[in-house]
Design a protein around this motif. Structure first.
Motif: not given
Lengths: 391, 297, 334
Positions: C303-317
């Motif tokens: 994630i830090d290297k930008g290979i994976l996207p940051r995970e969102e802990y907020s929600s559309r729920v």
């Protein structure tokens, strides 16, 4: 977006397919005109490594010897050896790898009953012949079972031998059992208790002893208070040594009868003093002690092919299985198949058990080939074979 | 007579549990974590004694000394390589740091065990007892000389460590650090050295127990696991507090365990330690003695 | 396209595995199944260890409870697997609660010892309660039957395991993004601050225990499907330590971490079959090295290297779990 991810998946799937599709579809797996591939599984590393390479090599030397003498019907035996670490998931992975990836003709393996039991289902379903290496649980070989064979004394039988042997001494009436409660010991208790009662001996119960016991004072004193005439000891070598030392120290001087979990020579080395073992008798797989004539051939063979291996009791557990495999391969003839192999195994009758104190006999509905063992005792400080007539 | 025999064995086992527990308490008080690798320090020291005595042929006394020095060194090295980098990493919250250190000790536990298996995994080994006469008889009571040695050594070591904390300057600094790390740093105590010393001392406690126990049991790579649980139980009974408390906790554990086994059920001896840990921590986390604010080591 | 892959990496992973199942041999399929089982278990451990910051040494035992409950329900009462599996999860969650409620009374790392003691006791019960558990002999596990079709081999059970793993992943994502998930992180970062912002710390901790044990229980039930036979040794200390490795190496407090950890720790030992003497050492060192140098695990690194996207802990729920959208600063690791 959906489209592109599908494309990617398809590409990956194709790549994976190409990578795995070089599996040849031979007529019968694991056979060529010049080789027979056999897969072996043992606990080569981890806590049970004590039963790892020593038992593998004791079986392997038979195959080495056959190969050195030209093989069987023009074919040499090729071994693929995998580790189970005595853990079921790894043993199952090893078996699946051997069967579906290495495509072995048959298996010769299993050094921990708990780890190899899940393999039983797989082997029966895939119809792969299997010789058990050193796992002792009865369930592995129990019927219905068309493919798994065993050529050494199974775990439950030494209880019967011990009980029959105790019954030959009329002054021994009350018997108490002391032992571990791990898998390898537990398989022995039901038949032991049954046989003690069948011989009209009084069964005083089981006193559990930790596998890693550092001390057996509580057990010894409890046993003493029950006032038995004989103790049956079903424990691993370390715990057995601890119990025997404490028994001697605390003056418990009734005869002790050990299971096949211990070997007298090995126990003597561990305790370093024959005194605590003066009253000890042990059921053994073998015809004689490692230093006597009947074992010389096998000891020499081990020294020839594995000069670095320790000559110890554990070294020959797998030998009789390998001898039976070789015998069946010979009988099955050059036009070999798995079904023919199974049939040839079932037809083995009264084959010499090699180092084992039994003659190996299989039948289509009974795959326990070896049902007798011998008893050794300490007599005047020496290990003495007392015979094999107690079944 | 039977009671006396059970008592003698229970007390000597209890001394071993107390020593192992003491090492756990030292680390717990310094860093607030249970050291899961402590059983492996116990095992490694026993093998060090075996190597010195059997493989290099050193005299028995010298082998013991070598093993103790080895235990100390191992404790210091382990702390420096695997614990300090985490403890010094200020970017983590306190809870996270502690969890990370515990995980590191878990990693050490299996790594050290795995290392020991390479030379010693194939068979169990034996270390001779300290005295050639294995048992002596006192008024009909048969006592093992090795067990007497265990009792004497554990007693002396416990007193020595108590004195070390109350009298010596290093001991006082260690106490200060465990009570208030930030404060200790403020008054100029090198907390790094203190942690090294704590781990070294803890390893000695475990190591001495290993060396003393080895002749009674056998040497194999897994020998530390059971001992770890029993040491935890002793430390819990002692309330993770004073040096003396752990020692008494060990004794209680050893004695109750053997009487329980003899008169109630030997089958329960296996899980005696975990039951004690759970019951004590849940219902009397301060241990058998003292209040919650008992003076820490 | 790369961006699409990045943001849908988990669904793609499932699709890829589904595709692979048509080409694999039994050996590879078995390992894929085992890996997915471990993903479920590691997700549960991650919730409590990574997100809530509680050190529980009991997931081998929770897994055992799940495996035995589902096997016994099917063997002895002929219950369908569709019922047995959730029951296994609930049984583990119930036991998790009952150990969790008293365990929150003891501070922080006493918990490690209480849970370790608990594991030992579960082991002892499995070995000694012979009429029910068959002791060390273990029990065979019947193959599940769906609409008259017996799912016995690895290719068939794969579909169950894949589906359950996907559902459990979605559930984990839902929990992490919910108010509960944020409460976990708040408690981990500072119990006092969490309390002062109105979080019921005790209740949240017990919930963490229960949910985490539920995952382990379901995982145990799936595990029994891959083995067809279970015994107490399957769930020993080693099992729990391997799960720690998966969570830490993969990346604690990250949704994708357990996937990475379970994949690596299932396949690496198989690829290194010939060097197994070093396996214990390897696991131990991996754990130490990651805890020290890569505390966010491989997921954090990627994630830090930008290979994976940051995970969102907020929600559309929607509904009562609606929370404001925020980037996951909470992904700062344990």
């Amino acid at each position: 977006m959906m489209k592109s991810s599908l494309k990617l998946t398809a590409a990956a799937a194709v790549a994976a397919f190409i990578a795995t599709s070089d599996i040849a579809l031979a007529e019968e797996a694991g056979l060529t005109d010049t080789t027979i591939k056999i897969g072996m599984i043992g606990s080569l590393t981890g806590p049970a490594a004590l039963w790892g390479w020593p038992t593998i090599n004791g079986a392997k030397m038979v195959y080495d010897d056959i190969n050195a003498n030209g093989g069987i019907n023009g074919r040499k035996i090729e071994l693929v050896i995998e580790d189970s670490q005595c853990q079921a998931p790894l043993a199952l992975a090893a078996a699946k790898k051997l069967i579906s990836r290495d495509e072995v003709f048959m298996l010769h393996g299993g050094s921990c009953s708990g780890a190899i039991l899940p393999v039983r289902d797989l082997v029966l379903k895939e119809k792969v012949p299997m010789m058990v290496l050193v796992a002792t649980a009865d369930e592995i070989v129990a019927q219905p079972n068309g493919y798994i064979y065993r050529a050494f004394l199974p775990g439950s039988y030494d209880g019967e031998i011990i009980a029959n042997f105790i019954a030959t001494s009329p002054q021994l009436k009350k018997v108490v059992v002391v032992g571990n409660t791990d898998a390898v010991a537990n398989v022995r208790y039901p038949k032991l208790e049954e046989s003690i009662k069948a011989n009209n001996l009084e069964y005083l119960g089981l006193e559990p002893l930790e596998v890693e016991a550092t001390d057996a004072t509580a057990q010894v004193l409890k046993v003493k208070s029950l006032n038995p005439d004989a103790v049956v000891l079903v424990a691993r070598p370390e715990a057995s040594a601890v119990f025997l030392k404490d028994a001697a120290k605390l003056g418990l001087d009734v005869p002790v009868f050990g299971s096949t979990l211990v070997d007298l020579q090995d126990l003597l080395e561990r305790i370093g003093d024959p005194k605590p073992m003066a009253n000890m008798n042990v059921v053994s797989f073998y015809k004689s002690t490692l230093t006597e004539a009947p074992m010389a051939r096998w000891v020499d063979m081990l020294k020839k092919y594995y000069p670095d291996d320790k000559v110890q009791a554990a070294a020959f557990y797998g030998t009789s299985g390998a001898l039976a495999v070789v015998e069946a391969l010979k009988r099955a003839g050059p036009d070999l198949s798995r079904e023919k192999m199974v049939q040839a195994l079932s037809e083995i009758k009264d084959m010499d058990g090699g180092p084992m104190a039994c003659s190996v006999t299989f039948a289509a509905d009974d795959h326990e080939g070896c049902k007798t063992g011998s008893i050794w005792g300490m007599r005047d400080g020496n290990i003495t074979a007392l015979g094999d007539s107690w079944k | 007579m039977e009671i006396a025999t059970l008592l003698s064995v229970g007390v000597s086992n209890g001394c071993l549990y107390g020593l192992v527990g003491l090492g756990l308490v030292l680390v717990y008080n310094a860093q607030g974590i249970p050291n899961f690798a402590h059983g492996e320090l116990f095992m490694a020291s026993a093998f060090a004694a075996y190597t010195a005595n059997i493989l290099f042929g050193l005299s028995y006394a010298l082998s013991m000394l070598v093993a103790i020095v080895f235990a100390f060194a191992l404790g210091v090295v382990v702390e420096f390589l695997a614990i300090r980098p985490i403890a010094m990493n200020r970017s983590l919250g306190r809870a996270s740091t502690e969890v990370a250190i515990v995980l590191s000790t878990v990693g050490l536990m299996i790594a050290i065990k795995g290392l020991a298996r390479i030379p010693w995994g194939d068979s169990v080994r034996k270390l001779p007892a300290a005295f050639s006469t294995e048992t002596i008889s006192v008024g009909g009571l048969v006592l093992s000389t090795q067990r007497l040695l265990i009792i004497v050594v554990a007693f002396v070591l416990t007193i020595a460590i108590s004195l070390f904390f109350s009298k010596t300057s290093l001991g006082k600094k260690m106490r200060a650090t465990s009570q208030n790390t930030a404060g200790a740093m403020l008054v100029g105590i090198n907390t790094g050295h203190i942690y090294s010393a704590t781990w070294g001392l803890a390893a000695i406690c475990g190591g001495v127990a290993g060396i003393l126990a080895a002749p009674l049991i056998f040497l194999y790579p897994d020998m530390g696991t059971r001992m770890l649980l029993k040491g935890f139980a002793a430390a819990c009974l002692g309330g993770f507090g004073s040096v003396g408390g752990v020692f008494v906790g060990g004794l209680v554990m050893g004695i109750v365990e053997i009487f329980f086994g003899r008169y109630l059920a030997t089958s329960m001896m296996d899980i005696f330690a975990p039951i004690i840990i759970i019951v004590v921590l849940l219902f009397r986390p301060q241990g058998l003695f003292g209040s919650r604010s008992a003076v820490r080591v | 396209m790369l961006a699409a892959v990045r943001s849908n990496i988990l669904p793609l992973f499932f699709v890829l595995l589904f595709g692979l199942s048509f080409t694999t041999d039994a050996y590879a399929q078995y390992l894929i199944n085992l890996m997915l089982v471990y993903v479920v278990v590691a997700q549960g451990l991650n919730l409590i260890l990574g997100f809530a910051g509680m050190f529980a040494f009991a997931h081998g035992a929770f897994m055992a409870i799940g495996a035995y409950v589902s096997a016994l329900l099917m063997n002895k009462f002929g219950v369908s697997y569709l019922v047995a599996m959730p029951a296994a999860g609930l049984a583990a969650a119930l036991v998790g609660c009952s150990i969790g409620i008293p365990a929150i009374r003891v501070s922080g790392l006493y918990l490690a010892m209480v849970t370790m003691g608990f594991s030992e006791i579960v082991q002892w019960i499995l070995r000694n309660w012979k009429p029910v558990t068959s002791g060390t002999d273990g029990i065979s596990v019947a193959s599940p039957v769906f609409f008259g079709v017996e799912l016995s081999d690895d290719f068939q059970t794969f579909y169950i395991i894949l589906a359950v793993c996907a559902v459990m992943t979605a559930l984990a994502q839902f929990i992490i993004r919910s108010r509960l998930g944020r409460a976990f992180v708040a408690i981990r970062d500072s119990e006092i601050a969490a309390q002062s912002s109105g979080i019921n710390v005790a209740r949240t901790k017990v919930l963490a225990f229960a949910i985490s044990a539920f995952y382990a229980g379901v995982g145990g039930s799936l595990f029994s499907l891959t083995q067809h036979y279970i015994n107490p040794d399957n769930f020993n200390l080693y099992q729990t330590i391997m799960q720690f490795c998966m969570v830490i190496v993969g990346g604690a407090s990250s949704l994708i971490g357990p996937f990475i950890g379970a994949t690596i720790l299932t396949w690496l030992p198989e690829l290194l079959r010939n060097a197994q003497a070093f396996q214990e050492i390897g696991f131990g060192l991996l754990l130490i090295v990651f805890v020290i140098f890569v505390p966010k695990g491989l997921a954090g690194l990627l994630i830090d290297k930008g290979i994976l996207p940051r995970e969102e802990y907020s929600s559309r729920v929607r509904g009562k779990w609606v929370v404001r959208k925020e980037r996951a600063e909470g992904s700062e690791r344990t």
